[in-house]
Design a protein around this motif. Structure first.
Motif, short mmCIF file in Angstrom:
data_model
loop_
_atom_site.label_atom_id
_atom_site.label_comp_id
_atom_site.label_asym_id
_atom_site.label_seq_id
_atom_site.Cartn_x
_atom_site.Cartn_y
_atom_site.Cartn_z
N LYS A 242 0.81 -1.22 0.00
CA LYS A 242 0.00 0.00 0.00
C LYS A 242 0.84 1.27 0.00
CE LYS A 242 -0.69 -0.24 5.03
NZ LYS A 242 -1.72 -0.34 6.11
N GLU A 243 2.09 1.17 0.52
CA GLU A 243 2.96 2.34 0.54
C GLU A 243 3.45 2.74 -0.85
OE1 GLU A 243 5.75 -1.05 2.04
OE2 GLU A 243 3.60 -0.65 1.80
N TYR A 244 3.20 1.87 -1.85
CA TYR A 244 3.63 2.16 -3.21
C TYR A 244 2.46 2.57 -4.11
CZ TYR A 244 7.66 -0.33 -1.37
OH TYR A 244 8.71 -0.72 -0.59
N LYS A 245 1.30 2.76 -3.52
CA LYS A 245 0.09 3.06 -4.29
C LYS A 245 0.26 4.32 -5.15
CE LYS A 245 -4.86 3.96 -3.73
NZ LYS A 245 -5.98 4.10 -2.74
N ASP A 246 0.75 5.41 -4.56
CA ASP A 246 0.91 6.67 -5.31
C ASP A 246 2.01 6.56 -6.36
OD1 ASP A 246 -1.10 7.79 -3.80
OD2 ASP A 246 0.25 8.75 -2.38
N PHE A 247 3.05 5.82 -6.04
CA PHE A 247 4.15 5.58 -6.97
C PHE A 247 3.62 4.87 -8.22
CE2 PHE A 247 7.71 2.89 -8.48
CZ PHE A 247 8.72 3.83 -8.59
N VAL A 248 2.83 3.82 -8.01
CA VAL A 248 2.27 3.05 -9.12
C VAL A 248 1.27 3.88 -9.91
CG1 VAL A 248 0.87 1.02 -9.71
CG2 VAL A 248 2.65 0.85 -7.96
N ALA A 249 0.49 4.72 -9.21
CA ALA A 249 -0.47 5.58 -9.90
C ALA A 249 0.24 6.51 -10.88
CB ALA A 249 -1.27 6.40 -8.88
N GLY A 250 1.39 7.02 -10.48
CA GLY A 250 2.17 7.88 -11.37
C GLY A 250 2.68 7.14 -12.58
N MET A 251 3.22 5.93 -12.37
CA MET A 251 3.72 5.14 -13.49
C MET A 251 2.59 4.78 -14.44
SD MET A 251 6.58 3.88 -14.64
CE MET A 251 6.05 4.32 -16.26
N LEU B 47 -0.43 15.52 -17.89
CA LEU B 47 0.13 16.65 -17.13
C LEU B 47 -0.47 16.83 -15.74
CD1 LEU B 47 0.74 19.42 -19.85
CD2 LEU B 47 2.30 17.68 -18.96
N SER B 48 -1.16 15.80 -15.24
CA SER B 48 -1.57 15.80 -13.83
C SER B 48 -0.33 15.55 -12.97
CB SER B 48 -2.59 14.70 -13.57
OG SER B 48 -1.99 13.43 -13.75
N ASP B 49 -0.45 15.69 -11.66
CA ASP B 49 0.67 15.41 -10.77
C ASP B 49 1.14 13.96 -10.92
OD1 ASP B 49 0.80 17.96 -9.84
OD2 ASP B 49 0.12 17.51 -7.80
N ASP B 50 0.16 13.03 -11.02
CA ASP B 50 0.53 11.62 -11.17
C ASP B 50 1.28 11.40 -12.48
OD1 ASP B 50 -0.35 10.60 -8.79
OD2 ASP B 50 -2.32 10.02 -9.53
N PHE B 51 0.82 12.03 -13.56
CA PHE B 51 1.49 11.88 -14.86
C PHE B 51 2.93 12.38 -14.77
CE2 PHE B 51 2.93 13.27 -18.99
CZ PHE B 51 2.47 12.30 -19.86
N LEU B 52 3.15 13.53 -14.14
CA LEU B 52 4.49 14.10 -14.02
C LEU B 52 5.39 13.24 -13.15
CD1 LEU B 52 3.54 17.87 -13.66
CD2 LEU B 52 4.48 16.72 -15.69
N LYS B 53 4.82 12.64 -12.10
CA LYS B 53 5.58 11.71 -11.27
C LYS B 53 6.01 10.50 -12.10
CE LYS B 53 3.01 12.96 -7.09
NZ LYS B 53 1.89 12.54 -6.21
N GLY B 54 5.08 10.00 -12.91
CA GLY B 54 5.40 8.86 -13.76
C GLY B 54 6.48 9.18 -14.78
N GLU B 55 6.46 10.40 -15.30
CA GLU B 55 7.49 10.82 -16.25
C GLU B 55 8.86 10.81 -15.58
OE1 GLU B 55 8.05 14.19 -19.69
OE2 GLU B 55 6.98 14.76 -17.86
N ILE C 162 6.24 18.07 -6.38
CA ILE C 162 6.82 17.63 -7.65
C ILE C 162 8.19 18.26 -7.87
CG2 ILE C 162 6.61 17.81 -10.17
CD1 ILE C 162 4.80 15.72 -9.23
N ILE C 163 8.32 19.53 -7.53
CA ILE C 163 9.56 20.26 -7.78
C ILE C 163 10.73 19.71 -6.98
CG2 ILE C 163 9.28 22.04 -6.00
CD1 ILE C 163 10.19 24.08 -8.13
N GLU C 164 10.45 18.98 -5.90
CA GLU C 164 11.51 18.41 -5.05
C GLU C 164 12.02 17.07 -5.57
OE1 GLU C 164 10.93 18.82 -0.64
OE2 GLU C 164 8.89 19.30 -1.25
N LEU C 165 11.22 16.40 -6.38
CA LEU C 165 11.55 15.03 -6.77
C LEU C 165 12.81 14.89 -7.63
CD1 LEU C 165 7.97 13.56 -7.39
CD2 LEU C 165 9.34 13.57 -5.29
N PRO C 166 13.06 15.78 -8.62
CA PRO C 166 14.29 15.63 -9.41
C PRO C 166 15.56 15.64 -8.56
CG PRO C 166 12.79 17.12 -10.52
CD PRO C 166 12.20 16.86 -9.17
#
Length: 261
Positions: free
Chosen positions: A148-157, A167-175, A225-229
């Protein structure tokens, strides 16, 4: 009982590899259709390695390992890879039957629709990425809210891989997640100079899993999102530094053992 897992080499495929590894490590086993698998061996491949008419395919390596390991009734899970012809899928079936292997394939590419109709082990859903389907399947097999801790990670992918919610937050995370596989040749250039493909893929898995763990935690913690790179770059540098240091230690041990021999 052993589980052999084969997945694609892109972001979606490596996320499948990552999820299977995490699920296995939670219980040191994976239960599939009532069978408990206490051994896990991971493989990766691109589509050129799946051509059943070729002199050698990745399946030859897998079945060779199964024969060498003397495994009884193992399962071969294939994710984010598809067969475009029923004939090729049938060739794999024949080889699997020879070694007593149960086949399960999870994919989202609609080019495999005819095969999915013909083969009951071929699970196709073109509305979800392979990683999201794998996430859901692992949860079903465990009969618990595993991973369950990977739910948001998988949603992005998922959103990036099937181009949903552009271009949603999930889409940008997946990118960002997928960007790791695009620069592997630059980050790990030595993996291109070794002939053993599965050894190369094992290093790539080690690298991506390390970065994925840092990134998935940041995403779970709702980092902007801006912190992830920056988190990705720090994780990449940390992996390289630790990998090089460990390689030096192993090399020094090998030299010492050779001198004492």
């Amino acid at each position: 009982m052993a589980l052999y897992h084969l997945s694609h080499t892109d972001g979606d495929g490596l996320t499948c590899s990552y999820l299977v590894e995490k699920a296995f490590n939670q219980q040191n086993s994976i239960n599939i259709n009532g069978k408990t698998h206490t051994d896990l061996t991971q493989f990766n491949a691109d589509y050129s390695e799946l051509e059943m008419s070729a002199d050698e395919t990745v399946f030859d390596s897998i079945f060779s390992d199964i024969k060498f390991d003397n495994q009884s009734n193992p399962t071969l899970l294939i994710t984010d890879l598809n067969f475009k012809s029923v004939e090729d899928a049938s060739v794999l079936e024949i080889k699997a039957k020879k070694y007593g292997v149960e086949l399960i394939l999870i994919d989202h590419h609609d080019s495999g629709k005819e095969v999915a109709k013909a083969k009951d082990w071929y699970h196709l859903d073109d509305t979800k990425s392979a990683s999201l389907q794998t996430f859901m399947t692992l949860k079903e097999w465990a009969q618990a809210d595993t991973l369950k801790e990977y739910k948001d990670f998988v949603a992005g992918m998922n959103d990036y891989d099937i181009y949903a919610n552009y271009l949603s937050d999930d889409f940008l995370k997946g990118e960002l997640i997928n960007s790791l596989t695009r620069d592997i040749k630059n980050t790990l250039p030595y993996t291109n100079s070794i002939d053993d493909k599965q050894f190369n893929y094992s290093i790539i898995r080690e690298y991506t899993f390390f970065v994925y763990t840092k990134l998935s935690k940041a995403i779970s913690d709702k980092k902007a999102i801006i912190e992830l790179p920056l988190i990705i770059e720090q994780a990449k540098k940390q992996f390289i530094n630790e990998y090089v240091q460990n390689s030096i230690v192993y090399l020094e041990k090998d030299i010492k053992n050779a001198e004492e021999a």
